[in-house]
Design a protein around this motif. Structure first.
Motif, PDB file in Angstrom:
ATOM      1  N   ALA A 171      10.820 -11.711   5.669  1.00  0.00           N
ATOM      2  CA  ALA A 171      11.430 -10.409   5.396  1.00  0.00           C
ATOM      3  C   ALA A 171      10.501  -9.537   4.544  1.00  0.00           C
ATOM      4  N   HIS A 172       9.771 -10.176   3.605  1.00  0.00           N
ATOM      5  CA  HIS A 172       8.853  -9.412   2.750  1.00  0.00           C
ATOM      6  C   HIS A 172       7.728  -8.778   3.555  1.00  0.00           C
ATOM      7  N   LEU A 173       7.210  -9.503   4.544  1.00  0.00           N
ATOM      8  CA  LEU A 173       6.085  -8.991   5.333  1.00  0.00           C
ATOM      9  C   LEU A 173       6.448  -7.718   6.091  1.00  0.00           C
ATOM     10  N   LEU A 174       7.735  -7.531   6.389  1.00  0.00           N
ATOM     11  CA  LEU A 174       8.153  -6.331   7.120  1.00  0.00           C
ATOM     12  C   LEU A 174       8.009  -5.070   6.270  1.00  0.00           C
ATOM     13  N   THR A 175       8.058  -5.238   4.934  1.00  0.00           N
ATOM     14  CA  THR A 175       8.012  -4.071   4.046  1.00  0.00           C
ATOM     15  C   THR A 175       6.813  -4.096   3.099  1.00  0.00           C
ATOM     16  N   CYS A 176       5.953  -5.120   3.212  1.00  0.00           N
ATOM     17  CA  CYS A 176       4.823  -5.249   2.278  1.00  0.00           C
ATOM     18  C   CYS A 176       3.867  -4.072   2.450  1.00  0.00           C
ATOM     19  N   LYS A 177       3.595  -3.376   1.358  1.00  0.00           N
ATOM     20  CA  LYS A 177       2.731  -2.188   1.426  1.00  0.00           C
ATOM     21  C   LYS A 177       1.264  -2.552   1.618  1.00  0.00           C
ATOM     22  N   TYR A 178       0.928  -3.862   1.445  1.00  0.00           N
ATOM     23  CA  TYR A 178      -0.450  -4.294   1.634  1.00  0.00           C
ATOM     24  C   TYR A 178      -0.704  -4.813   3.041  1.00  0.00           C
ATOM     25  N   GLY A 179       0.317  -4.755   3.906  1.00  0.00           N
ATOM     26  CA  GLY A 179       0.125  -5.190   5.282  1.00  0.00           C
ATOM     27  C   GLY A 179      -0.759  -4.227   6.049  1.00  0.00           C
ATOM     28  N   VAL A 180      -1.265  -4.693   7.185  1.00  0.00           N
ATOM     29  CA  VAL A 180      -2.121  -3.828   8.004  1.00  0.00           C
ATOM     30  C   VAL A 180      -1.251  -2.754   8.654  1.00  0.00           C
ATOM     31  N   PRO A 181      -1.474  -1.469   8.361  1.00  0.00           N
ATOM     32  CA  PRO A 181      -0.630  -0.419   8.927  1.00  0.00           C
ATOM     33  C   PRO A 181      -0.813  -0.318  10.434  1.00  0.00           C
ATOM     34  N   LYS A 182       0.268  -0.049  11.121  1.00  0.00           N
ATOM     35  CA  LYS A 182       0.227   0.120  12.571  1.00  0.00           C
ATOM     36  C   LYS A 182      -0.017   1.587  12.904  1.00  0.00           C
ATOM     37  N   LEU A 183      -1.042   1.822  13.691  1.00  0.00           N
ATOM     38  CA  LEU A 183      -1.383   3.192  14.048  1.00  0.00           C
ATOM     39  C   LEU A 183      -0.439   3.726  15.114  1.00  0.00           C
ATOM     40  N   PRO A 184      -0.208   5.050  15.109  1.00  0.00           N
ATOM     41  CA  PRO A 184       0.581   5.640  16.203  1.00  0.00           C
ATOM     42  C   PRO A 184      -0.088   5.370  17.541  1.00  0.00           C
ATOM     43  N   ASP A 185       0.714   5.424  18.606  1.00  0.00           N
ATOM     44  CA  ASP A 185       0.203   5.098  19.933  1.00  0.00           C
ATOM     45  C   ASP A 185      -0.950   6.008  20.339  1.00  0.00           C
ATOM     46  N   ASN A 186      -0.916   7.272  19.877  1.00  0.00           N
ATOM     47  CA  ASN A 186      -1.930   8.225  20.301  1.00  0.00           C
ATOM     48  C   ASN A 186      -3.123   8.284  19.338  1.00  0.00           C
ATOM     49  N   GLU A 187      -3.177   7.388  18.347  1.00  0.00           N
ATOM     50  CA  GLU A 187      -4.251   7.401  17.355  1.00  0.00           C
ATOM     51  C   GLU A 187      -4.999   6.076  17.390  1.00  0.00           C
ATOM     52  N   LYS A 188      -6.338   6.139  17.313  1.00  0.00           N
ATOM     53  CA  LYS A 188      -7.152   4.946  17.356  1.00  0.00           C
ATOM     54  C   LYS A 188      -8.041   4.872  16.118  1.00  0.00           C
ATOM     55  N   LEU A 189      -8.477   3.652  15.783  1.00  0.00           N
ATOM     56  CA  LEU A 189      -9.389   3.471  14.657  1.00  0.00           C
ATOM     57  C   LEU A 189     -10.759   4.025  15.024  1.00  0.00           C
ATOM     58  N   ARG A 190     -11.454   4.576  14.009  1.00  0.00           N
ATOM     59  CA  ARG A 190     -12.795   5.113  14.218  1.00  0.00           C
ATOM     60  C   ARG A 190     -13.804   4.194  13.547  1.00  0.00           C
ATOM     61  N   CYS A 191     -15.030   4.238  14.016  1.00  0.00           N
ATOM     62  CA  CYS A 191     -16.115   3.454  13.430  1.00  0.00           C
ATOM     63  C   CYS A 191     -16.402   3.962  12.015  1.00  0.00           C
ATOM     64  N   SER A 192     -16.779   3.045  11.128  1.00  0.00           N
ATOM     65  CA  SER A 192     -17.099   3.420   9.744  1.00  0.00           C
ATOM     66  C   SER A 192     -18.320   4.329   9.668  1.00  0.00           C
TER      67      SER A 192
END
Length: 407
Positions: free
Chosen positions: A113-134
């Motif tokens: 249950a904690h993992l569902l609300t943990c602020k340090y979890g990996v955020p899920k990007l919106p469907d129309n947004e992708k990660l960019r190269c550093s």
């Protein structure tokens, strides 16, 4: 040829090796049904603990304890185990996101249950947004679906990123040189002019250029530190996943032994080395893991060693093993046991022999220790040289199949 029964000696023989390694302990707070932490623990009248939902669902289908097969009534024979509930609630685990900065201490049952609300979890990007190269600021326009894909890109495209950094640095140097040249020409053109109030402009341009280079180097250093931290995080995650996979493989292996219905395939690895060791010391014997004739049936194992009568032959025997269900079984064990040496390429060449148990022998009586010291089987099953000559040894492995069926 081992397929001819005239060359086989069916016999009962005692064992010497220690079989303690054939058993493994159970976790203290583990439900025997779901193999997870006990949730809302219940204790049966026969002394075993289960999750409430697990045991209730089980008793709707079966009317006996999953561990010892004793009859249970779901209304009268299961009770809440508050003591175990308190013990589990006092156990503390760190949040799996500890590598990202979460320092929460949690009860094992609260982690999910904690993992569902943990602020340090990996955020899920919106469907129309992708990660960019550093290195997007230096010209890399790659996009990714998730962090693992981004990390693989950073590891595989190091040469490309260094080239982009080199090009950016070269452009910066050229711009600085151009600015310096322009300032020098302007200074020469105005050499005979009266002094201006803005004589410090050239020095200001040079100072700004040096500051830009310093800022670029600092930015690159920070990016390197971030990448090293992410690599370290990935190493920790991979190590944890490897441990979980090993644990799951062990669980699957145990389940396959219990639910094989008496048909077990044993692969003897490093066969040549084992044969050489047994030739030096005839007391060496090898045992398979224990397997069951059914979920709550008899437990057996296979024994493999050189024949004590003729060490040019392989002996294969079956041993009865002690299990948690022996009270509900009929003794001595009565049934049919077939032993097959499996050919890796041609099933028609398999060597197979079948034997009926002999209830009067000690080998089939109820074990009083972990392994019945008396075995039953073939003391001269096959010549060792035939195994090699006829292609039964594949990648230095020999496969033996045993099918034990009570009657």
């Amino acid at each position: 040829m081992a397929g001819n029964s005239n060359n086989l000696n069916l016999a009962q023989e005692s064992c010497i090796s220690d079989p303690d390694q054939l058993q493994a302990p159970e976790a203290r707070f583990e439900c025997p049904i779901c193999l997870a932490w006990l949730r809302d623990p219940m204790q049966t009248s026969c002394g075993h603990r289960f999750c409430r939902k697990c045991i209730q669902s089980w008793l709707e289908r079966e009317k006996a304890c999953p561990v010892d097969n004793k009859p249970l009534d779901k209304d009268n024979d299961i009770f809440p185990d508050n003591f175990t509930r308190r013990e589990i609630s006092q156990q503390r685990l760190k949040c799996p996101n500890i590598i990202r900065g979460c320092s929460e201490d949690l009860s094992p049952l609260d982690v999910e249950a904690h993992l569902l609300t943990c602020k340090y979890g990996v955020p899920k990007l919106p469907d129309n947004e992708k990660l960019r190269c550093s290195f997007v600021a230096f010209g890399c326009d790659s996009k990714f679906e998730d962090e693992p894909e981004q990390q693989r890109h950073l590891e595989q495209e190091t040469q490309k990123h260094l080239m982009l950094l080199s090009q950016a640095y070269s452009k910066l140097i050229l711009n600085n040189s151009a600015s310096t040249s322009s300032a020098a020409i302007a200074e020469q053109a105005n050499f005979w002019d009266p002094p201006s109030k803005n004589d410090s402009n050239a020095m200001q341009i040079s100072s700004n250029s040096n500051e830009s280079v310093h800022n670029l180097l600092r930015s690159l250093y920070e990016k390197i530190v971030v990448l090293e931290q992410k690599n370290r995080e990935q190493d920790i995650i991979m190590a944890n996943m490897s441990e979980q996979i090993a644990s799951l493989n062990l669980t699957v292996s145990k389940l396959s032994l219990r639910y094989c219905n008496g048909c077990y395939l044993w692969s003897i690895t490093d066969f040549k080395n084992k044969i050489n060791q047994m030739r030096v010391n005839h007391q060496i014997m090898h045992y398979s893991p224990g397997f069951y004739t059914s979920t709550y049936g008899y437990k057996l194992c296979i024994r493999f060693n050189l024949s004590p009568k003729d060490p040019t032959y392989v002996a294969i025997l079956i041993h009865m093993m002690k299990s948690e269900h022996d009270n509900s079984l009929e003794w001595p064990f009565t049934g049919r046991i077939s032993v097959t040496i499996v050919h890796p390429l041609d099933s028609f060449q398999n060597m197979r022999e079948t034997m009926m148990t002999r209830p009067e022998l000690e080998a089939f009586k109820r074990p009083v220790q972990d392994l019945n010291p008396r075995g039953f089987g073939y003391t001269e099953f096959v010549l060792i040289e035939d195994l090699f000559a006829q292609g039964f040894i594949d990648n230095n492995n020999l496969v033996i199949k045993v099918n034990a069926q009570p009657v």
